[in-house]
Motif scaffolding. Structure first.
Motif, mmCIF file in Angstrom:
data_model
loop_
_atom_site.group_PDB
_atom_site.id
_atom_site.type_symbol
_atom_site.label_atom_id
_atom_site.label_comp_id
_atom_site.label_asym_id
_atom_site.label_seq_id
_atom_site.Cartn_x
_atom_site.Cartn_y
_atom_site.Cartn_z
ATOM 1 N N GLU A 319 0.831 -1.196 0.000
ATOM 2 C CA GLU A 319 0.000 0.000 0.000
ATOM 3 C C GLU A 319 0.876 1.261 0.000
ATOM 4 O OE1 GLU A 319 -2.948 0.284 -0.698
ATOM 5 O OE2 GLU A 319 -3.630 2.225 0.052
ATOM 6 N N ARG A 322 2.201 1.595 -3.417
ATOM 7 C CA ARG A 322 1.147 2.054 -4.334
ATOM 8 C C ARG A 322 0.941 3.559 -4.233
ATOM 9 N NH1 ARG A 322 -4.112 3.491 -4.579
ATOM 10 N NH2 ARG A 322 -4.348 3.494 -2.321
ATOM 11 N N THR A 323 1.017 4.076 -2.998
ATOM 12 C CA THR A 323 0.736 5.493 -2.812
ATOM 13 C C THR A 323 1.990 6.353 -2.960
ATOM 14 O OG1 THR A 323 0.958 5.028 -0.453
ATOM 15 C CG2 THR A 323 -1.272 5.212 -1.298
ATOM 16 N N ILE A 325 4.608 6.467 -1.080
ATOM 17 C CA ILE A 325 5.273 6.882 0.156
ATOM 18 C C ILE A 325 6.626 6.192 0.268
ATOM 19 C CG2 ILE A 325 5.126 6.665 2.694
ATOM 20 C CD1 ILE A 325 2.289 7.596 2.483
#
Ligand code: ADP
Length: 417
Positions: A319, A322-323, A325
């Motif tokens: 995640e 994906r973002t 970060i």
């Protein structure tokens, strides 16, 4: 029905194979593009209808499926397609008599809030499947009108175990899943979440009335036979505690009346085929024995094992990747981190060639999962956030450094247990 047929047709045409997860919507199919937001493969294999004659073929498919690293070839099977629309209404809160504590929340299922919850909960030993099968059988027995004097079964589930192991979430996710699966029989579905603590408000004389009011409302829902109703009672141990305290004289006897009222009401609900009662408890020993006896399925939900910890951390990292970060991957592709069984194979088989950096990164992820032994699922899901906040340079953070910080943070969290 139109959407379901269109999806079935689309799947038949495809010769590709899929793992559990999203399937792209073909852009050359305007009907699907316009009407479908997402298509997902889930619960592979276990849910196919098995007829005796298909049994041999079926076993063959399972073998192949396992050999294939959980990849399913669609030409071998006929998928069961469930179409649903998420309710965006949010919880409808009911305040108790004094207007302060809310005594229950009500959701229309499937609800947007619970979307993706089932997939995000990771357990071993088929716990989720066992619950799903249990609930499905219970609904089917009721539906077919099996005589309860001849075959007895309840529609009461009790999940117990340490706090933060996902029991409440699992109940909600199960309700959501069943609301989708049984939507052709029950076009409407609700979840009522009862706050057991609030039923024992300090205004004891109110509590009896609260239980009566609550169950009157549930009865009304249940009377509508196209309605499937889930009642979630969290932390049922507080009922037992109240009864015990009442018996020892340290609490007014009102509370014992509340517990008894609750048990009686639950028994009354039992005769309705369209209700499932889901309960959770952080301690098993303290639950009222009268209550434990009523539950048909009692499942222990423990702290995550190494494999589950690895998978939870992997989903967190995925995640963050994906973002954006976590970024800065040099000369290796970490956009798809291997699952636990593939990782084990990679690490034990020297023939599998892998860039050194990738290999190192996967090992680190495993190390992080090892370092988290004893942490609950809830703490694990918070860990990447805490680690990120502890970074000296949180912008464009290096994946390897990030994992080192995760390991450090995990050690700190464990020392505070
Ligand atoms: P409990 O009711 O057991 O105290 P919750 O349902 O409140 O636990 O869990 C809180 C959160 O912790 C969940 O929403 C989930 O994000 C996370 N969590 C707990 N256990 C797991 C697990 N086994 N796999 C994935 N996430 C988990």
């Amino acid at each position: 029905d139109d959407v379901r047929l269109a999806v079935e047709r689309m799947l038949e045409k495809r010769s590709l194979s899929y793992v559990d997860g999203p399937i792209p919507i073909p852009i050359d199919d305007p009907f699907l593009v316009e009407n479908v937001q997402r298509i997902c493969v889930c619960d592979t294999v276990k849910w196919f209808p098995i007829h005796d004659s298909e049994m041999y073929e079926f076993v063959g498919i399972v073998d192949e499926w396992v050999k294939n690293h959980d990849i399913l070839l669609f030409w071998q099977v006929k998928p069961v397609v469930q179409v649903f629309q998420l309710s965006e209404e949010g919880p409808c809160e009911e305040l108790s008599g004094d207007g302060q504590l809310s005594s229950f929340n009500e959701w229309i299922l499937p609800a947007k809030e619970f979307d993706g919850m089932w997939e995000s909960l990771i357990y071993e030993s088929g716990l989720k499947q066992r619950l799903l099968h249990y609930a499905a059988s219970a609904l089917m027995f009721a539906e077919k009108g099996v005589n309860p004097f001849l075959v007895s079964w309840n529609r009461i589930v009790l999940l117990h175990g340490p706090p933060g192991t996902g029991k409440t979430s699992l109940c909600k996710a199960l309700a959501q899943k069943l609301s989708i699966r049984f939507s052709s029989r029950y076009p409407q579905c609700q979840l009522v979440e009862v706050n057991a603590h609030s039923l024992f408000s300090k205004w004891f004389s109110e509590s009896g009335k609260l239980v009566a009011k609550l169950f009157q409302k549930i009865q009304e829902m249940v009377e509508e036979e196209n309605n499937l109703v889930f009642v979630l009672i969290d932390e049922v141990e507080s009922l037992a505690a109240a009864r015990k305290a009442a018996l020892s004289g340290s609490e007014p006897s009102d509370s014992i009346r509340v517990v008894n009222a609750l048990l009686t009401q639950m028994d009354k609900l039992k005769s309705s085929p369209n209700v499932i009662i889901l309960t959770t408890s952080n301690i098993t020993a303290a639950i009222d024995i009268a209550f434990v006896d009523r539950a048909d399925i009692k499942a222990y939900v423990g702290p995550p094992t190494l494999q589950a910890r690895y998978e939870i951390l992997r989903s967190c990292l995925q995640e963050l990747i994906r973002t954006g970060i976590i970024s800065n991957f040099q000369d290796c592709d970490q956009s798809m981190l291997p699952n636990f069984s593939i990782l084990k194979e990679k690490l034990s088989n020297p023939d599998i060639q892998e860039a050194d950096r990738s290999q190192h990164f996967y090992k680190q992820l495993l190390e992080a999962a090892e370092a988290c032994e004893g942490l609950s699922g809830r703490s694990l899901r918070k860990l990447p956030f805490l680690a990120h906040a502890a970074l000296a340079n949180p912008y464009g953070c290096d994946p390897s450094k990030f994992l080192l910080t995760v390991i450090d943070t995990a050690r700190k969290e464990r020392s505070e247990l």
